[in-house]
Design a protein around this motif. Structure first.
Motif, PDB file in Angstrom:
ATOM      1  N   SER A 101     -70.755 -22.035   0.599  1.00  0.00           N
ATOM      2  CA  SER A 101     -70.974 -22.985   1.695  1.00  0.00           C
ATOM      3  C   SER A 101     -70.268 -24.321   1.478  1.00  0.00           C
ATOM      4  CB  SER A 101     -72.477 -23.229   1.875  1.00  0.00           C
ATOM      5  OG  SER A 101     -73.051 -23.747   0.682  1.00  0.00           O
ATOM      6  N   ASN A 102     -69.443 -24.431   0.434  1.00  0.00           N
ATOM      7  CA  ASN A 102     -68.793 -25.706   0.118  1.00  0.00           C
ATOM      8  C   ASN A 102     -67.936 -26.232   1.260  1.00  0.00           C
ATOM      9  OD1 ASN A 102     -69.745 -25.989  -2.555  1.00  0.00           O
ATOM     10  ND2 ASN A 102     -68.250 -24.512  -3.264  1.00  0.00           N
ATOM     11  N   ASN A 103     -67.329 -25.317   2.008  1.00  0.00           N
ATOM     12  CA  ASN A 103     -66.328 -25.725   2.984  1.00  0.00           C
ATOM     13  C   ASN A 103     -66.808 -25.699   4.425  1.00  0.00           C
ATOM     14  OD1 ASN A 103     -63.626 -26.155   1.435  1.00  0.00           O
ATOM     15  ND2 ASN A 103     -64.508 -24.302   0.557  1.00  0.00           N
ATOM     16  N   LEU A 104     -68.102 -25.763   4.638  1.00  0.00           N
ATOM     17  CA  LEU A 104     -68.616 -25.804   6.005  1.00  0.00           C
ATOM     18  C   LEU A 104     -68.161 -27.071   6.727  1.00  0.00           C
ATOM     19  CD1 LEU A 104     -72.223 -24.373   5.530  1.00  0.00           C
ATOM     20  CD2 LEU A 104     -70.264 -23.259   6.612  1.00  0.00           C
ATOM     21  N   THR A 105     -68.052 -28.181   5.998  1.00  0.00           N
ATOM     22  CA  THR A 105     -67.562 -29.404   6.643  1.00  0.00           C
ATOM     23  C   THR A 105     -66.085 -29.280   6.987  1.00  0.00           C
ATOM     24  OG1 THR A 105     -67.175 -30.377   4.440  1.00  0.00           O
ATOM     25  CG2 THR A 105     -69.240 -30.939   5.556  1.00  0.00           C
ATOM     26  N   THR A 106     -65.345 -28.472   6.219  1.00  0.00           N
ATOM     27  CA  THR A 106     -63.939 -28.225   6.540  1.00  0.00           C
ATOM     28  C   THR A 106     -63.832 -27.473   7.859  1.00  0.00           C
ATOM     29  OG1 THR A 106     -63.506 -28.047   4.166  1.00  0.00           O
ATOM     30  CG2 THR A 106     -61.765 -27.317   5.649  1.00  0.00           C
ATOM     31  N   LEU A 107     -64.686 -26.476   8.049  1.00  0.00           N
ATOM     32  CA  LEU A 107     -64.718 -25.741   9.314  1.00  0.00           C
ATOM     33  C   LEU A 107     -65.107 -26.666  10.464  1.00  0.00           C
ATOM     34  CD1 LEU A 107     -64.622 -23.157  10.996  1.00  0.00           C
ATOM     35  CD2 LEU A 107     -66.976 -22.669  10.248  1.00  0.00           C
ATOM     36  N   GLU A 108     -66.044 -27.561  10.204  1.00  0.00           N
ATOM     37  CA  GLU A 108     -66.434 -28.532  11.234  1.00  0.00           C
ATOM     38  C   GLU A 108     -65.241 -29.395  11.655  1.00  0.00           C
ATOM     39  OE1 GLU A 108     -69.457 -32.386  11.716  1.00  0.00           O
ATOM     40  OE2 GLU A 108     -69.606 -31.072   9.952  1.00  0.00           O
ATOM     41  N   GLY A 109     -64.467 -29.859  10.659  1.00  0.00           N
ATOM     42  CA  GLY A 109     -63.285 -30.652  10.966  1.00  0.00           C
ATOM     43  C   GLY A 109     -62.243 -29.851  11.721  1.00  0.00           C
ATOM     44  N   PHE A 110     -62.090 -28.564  11.358  1.00  0.00           N
ATOM     45  CA  PHE A 110     -61.152 -27.673  12.037  1.00  0.00           C
ATOM     46  C   PHE A 110     -61.525 -27.531  13.511  1.00  0.00           C
ATOM     47  CE2 PHE A 110     -59.860 -23.264  13.161  1.00  0.00           C
ATOM     48  CZ  PHE A 110     -58.486 -23.374  12.971  1.00  0.00           C
ATOM     49  N   ASP A 153     -63.479 -29.557  15.326  1.00  0.00           N
ATOM     50  CA  ASP A 153     -63.361 -30.845  16.016  1.00  0.00           C
ATOM     51  C   ASP A 153     -61.902 -31.182  16.287  1.00  0.00           C
ATOM     52  OD1 ASP A 153     -66.077 -31.085  16.018  1.00  0.00           O
ATOM     53  OD2 ASP A 153     -66.190 -32.641  14.483  1.00  0.00           O
ATOM     54  N   GLY A 154     -61.039 -30.862  15.326  1.00  0.00           N
ATOM     55  CA  GLY A 154     -59.618 -31.129  15.504  1.00  0.00           C
ATOM     56  C   GLY A 154     -59.051 -30.358  16.685  1.00  0.00           C
ATOM     57  N   TYR A 164     -63.692 -32.547   5.671  1.00  0.00           N
ATOM     58  CA  TYR A 164     -63.624 -32.689   7.132  1.00  0.00           C
ATOM     59  C   TYR A 164     -62.205 -33.063   7.562  1.00  0.00           C
ATOM     60  CZ  TYR A 164     -64.732 -34.356  11.849  1.00  0.00           C
ATOM     61  OH  TYR A 164     -64.765 -34.548  13.208  1.00  0.00           O
ATOM     62  N   ASP A 165     -61.586 -33.988   6.830  1.00  0.00           N
ATOM     63  CA  ASP A 165     -60.215 -34.408   7.157  1.00  0.00           C
ATOM     64  C   ASP A 165     -59.225 -33.261   6.985  1.00  0.00           C
ATOM     65  OD1 ASP A 165     -61.163 -36.917   7.700  1.00  0.00           O
ATOM     66  OD2 ASP A 165     -60.534 -37.797   5.796  1.00  0.00           O
ATOM     67  N   ILE A 166     -59.425 -32.441   5.943  1.00  0.00           N
ATOM     68  CA  ILE A 166     -58.543 -31.296   5.732  1.00  0.00           C
ATOM     69  C   ILE A 166     -58.673 -30.310   6.896  1.00  0.00           C
ATOM     70  CG2 ILE A 166     -58.268 -29.205   4.328  1.00  0.00           C
ATOM     71  CD1 ILE A 166     -58.516 -30.848   1.874  1.00  0.00           C
ATOM     72  N   GLY A 167     -59.903 -30.141   7.381  1.00  0.00           N
ATOM     73  CA  GLY A 167     -60.112 -29.258   8.530  1.00  0.00           C
ATOM     74  C   GLY A 167     -59.331 -29.721   9.749  1.00  0.00           C
ATOM     75  N   LYS A 168     -59.352 -31.024  10.009  1.00  0.00           N
ATOM     76  CA  LYS A 168     -58.603 -31.560  11.152  1.00  0.00           C
ATOM     77  C   LYS A 168     -57.097 -31.425  10.929  1.00  0.00           C
ATOM     78  CE  LYS A 168     -60.226 -34.903  13.629  1.00  0.00           C
ATOM     79  NZ  LYS A 168     -60.705 -36.191  14.169  1.00  0.00           N
ATOM     80  N   GLN A 169     -56.672 -31.582   9.689  1.00  0.00           N
ATOM     81  CA  GLN A 169     -55.249 -31.421   9.364  1.00  0.00           C
ATOM     82  C   GLN A 169     -54.796 -29.993   9.660  1.00  0.00           C
ATOM     83  OE1 GLN A 169     -54.420 -32.675   5.351  1.00  0.00           O
ATOM     84  NE2 GLN A 169     -52.248 -32.176   5.458  1.00  0.00           N
ATOM     85  N   ALA A 207     -56.169 -27.959  11.751  1.00  0.00           N
ATOM     86  CA  ALA A 207     -56.273 -27.696  13.188  1.00  0.00           C
ATOM     87  C   ALA A 207     -54.944 -27.941  13.886  1.00  0.00           C
ATOM     88  CB  ALA A 207     -57.366 -28.572  13.803  1.00  0.00           C
ATOM     89  N   ARG A 208     -54.205 -28.938  13.422  1.00  0.00           N
ATOM     90  CA  ARG A 208     -52.886 -29.209  14.012  1.00  0.00           C
ATOM     91  C   ARG A 208     -51.931 -28.046  13.760  1.00  0.00           C
ATOM     92  NH1 ARG A 208     -54.193 -34.325  11.808  1.00  0.00           N
ATOM     93  NH2 ARG A 208     -52.832 -33.996  10.000  1.00  0.00           N
ATOM     94  N   GLN A 209     -52.073 -27.408  12.592  1.00  0.00           N
ATOM     95  CA  GLN A 209     -51.245 -26.239  12.301  1.00  0.00           C
ATOM     96  C   GLN A 209     -51.594 -25.084  13.238  1.00  0.00           C
ATOM     97  OE1 GLN A 209     -52.321 -26.079   8.063  1.00  0.00           O
ATOM     98  NE2 GLN A 209     -50.164 -26.402   7.567  1.00  0.00           N
ATOM     99  N   ALA A 210     -52.900 -24.876  13.468  1.00  0.00           N
ATOM    100  CA  ALA A 210     -53.323 -23.814  14.382  1.00  0.00           C
ATOM    101  C   ALA A 210     -52.789 -24.071  15.789  1.00  0.00           C
ATOM    102  CB  ALA A 210     -54.850 -23.720  14.398  1.00  0.00           C
TER     103      ALA A 210
END
Length: 324
Positions: free
Chosen positions: A40-49, A51-52, A266-271, A273-276
């Motif tokens: 569950s470490n990366n749930l905030t990464t998914l959240e950022g993804f 949101d992005g 969270y910031d990595i997730g948003k980063q 998202a731009r790739q997606a």
């Protein structure tokens, strides 16, 4: 009569133009994203993804849907989780961290399903990619910078008395091995000694009080999912024993680790998202370079007080985030 025909013609033209610009429901593309995570470490990464992508115009449930049954708690669960995602015929798969990316890489080999990882410690050392500038495969994403040596230095800067640093690690985790290599190269320069010990699924640092040696001055968690998933246990142990705890994630410093130097998930997730978005817009994933995350210094002053550590103003001024 001529006036009537002219008016009718104008009306017909108006509706023809209006119809041309109206979106057709049957033609609307709804993107399906499969999500594979280990712990569950990366749930905030998914959240950022999410949101992005939302900020880029993808409304969940209308323009994009996510297939995610929660993170896998054990590595052996990753393959069946991944197979379920593939059975759902996704347009893209979002994975984190390294163990999930490795499984996704293997199970999508030879397909045209794009995979984005966020984050992976070192995609080349992990065997996920050969070239980060032009992956030339169906996978790319965001990697962590090579800064574990700098994190060890910051631990020493925050608590100058530290000499022996305990490092738990998963022996079969490639990301952990990458972290250990960086730490081993940095330790003599920083002036500390590493005390390394294997960590397994059934390791319990609270029940086995002898797991962390009594003669260490600090604990540093490497960049890997299993060890970092036990952050609450390590925080409890370190506060009880008045030991500085260093991690790579801001979220875990907010949870009680004394300090960290690394990334904001969270910031990595948003980063990523731009790739997606670039892939959804027609860019070839095989030509999208791997991006590198930003690193920051984090300090928890409440924990510093709890373990009787005084942090200098000079170090505090360098911190990007301070938890009070």
């Amino acid at each position: 009569m001529r006036k009537f025909v002219f008016t009718a013609g104008i009306i017909l033209i108006f509706f023809a133009v209006l119809y041309a610009f109206l979106p057709l429901g049957t033609d609307k593309k709804v993107y399906k994203v499969g999500v594979l995570q280990f712990t569950s470490n990366n749930l905030t990464t998914l959240e950022g993804f999410k949101d992005g992508l939302s900020e880029l115009g993808y409304r969940e449930g209308e323009d994009i849907i996510y297939d995610f049954d929660g993170p896998a708690s054990a590595k052996e669960d990753l393959v069946p989780y991944m197979q379920k995602l593939l059975d759902g015929q996704p347009d893209l798969i979002f994975v984190s961290p390294t163990p999930a990316a490795t499984v996704a890489k293997q199970m999508t080999a030879g397909t045209n399903i794009p995979v984005i990882f966020a984050p992976v410690n070192d995609p080349v050392a992990s065997g996920i990619l050969k070239n980060m500038r032009t992956p030339e495969e169906n996978i790319t994403g965001v990697r962590l910078s090579s800064s574990d040596g700098r994190r060890l230095q910051y631990l020493k800067d925050v608590v100058p008395s530290v000499k022996r640093v305990f490092v738990p690690y998963s022996p079969d985790d490639k990301s952990a091995q990458t972290s250990l290599k960086m730490l081993e190269e940095a330790a003599p320069k920083v002036g500390v000694q590493l005390v390394k010990k294997p960590f397994f699924q059934d390791t319990d640092v609270l029940d086995d009080r002898s797991y962390v040696p009594v003669d260490v001055d600090a604990v540093l968690l490497p960049r890997e999912g299993l060890v970092m998933s036990r952050i609450k246990d390590f925080v409890t142990l370190c506060i009880d024993r008045k030991l500085p705890l260093s991690t790579v994630r801001f979220k875990q410093v907010a949870q009680g680790a004394l300090t960290g130097y690394g990334f904001n998930g969270y910031d990595i997730g948003k980063q990523s998202a731009r790739q997606a978005h670039m892939i959804f817009s027609g860019s070839s994933i095989s030509m999208l370079p791997v991006e590198v995350s930003e690193d920051y210094l984090f300090i928890n002053l409440k924990t510093a007080k709890d373990i009787n550590v005084k942090i200098s103003d000079a170090i505090l001024r360098q911190a990007h985030n301070i938890v009070r």
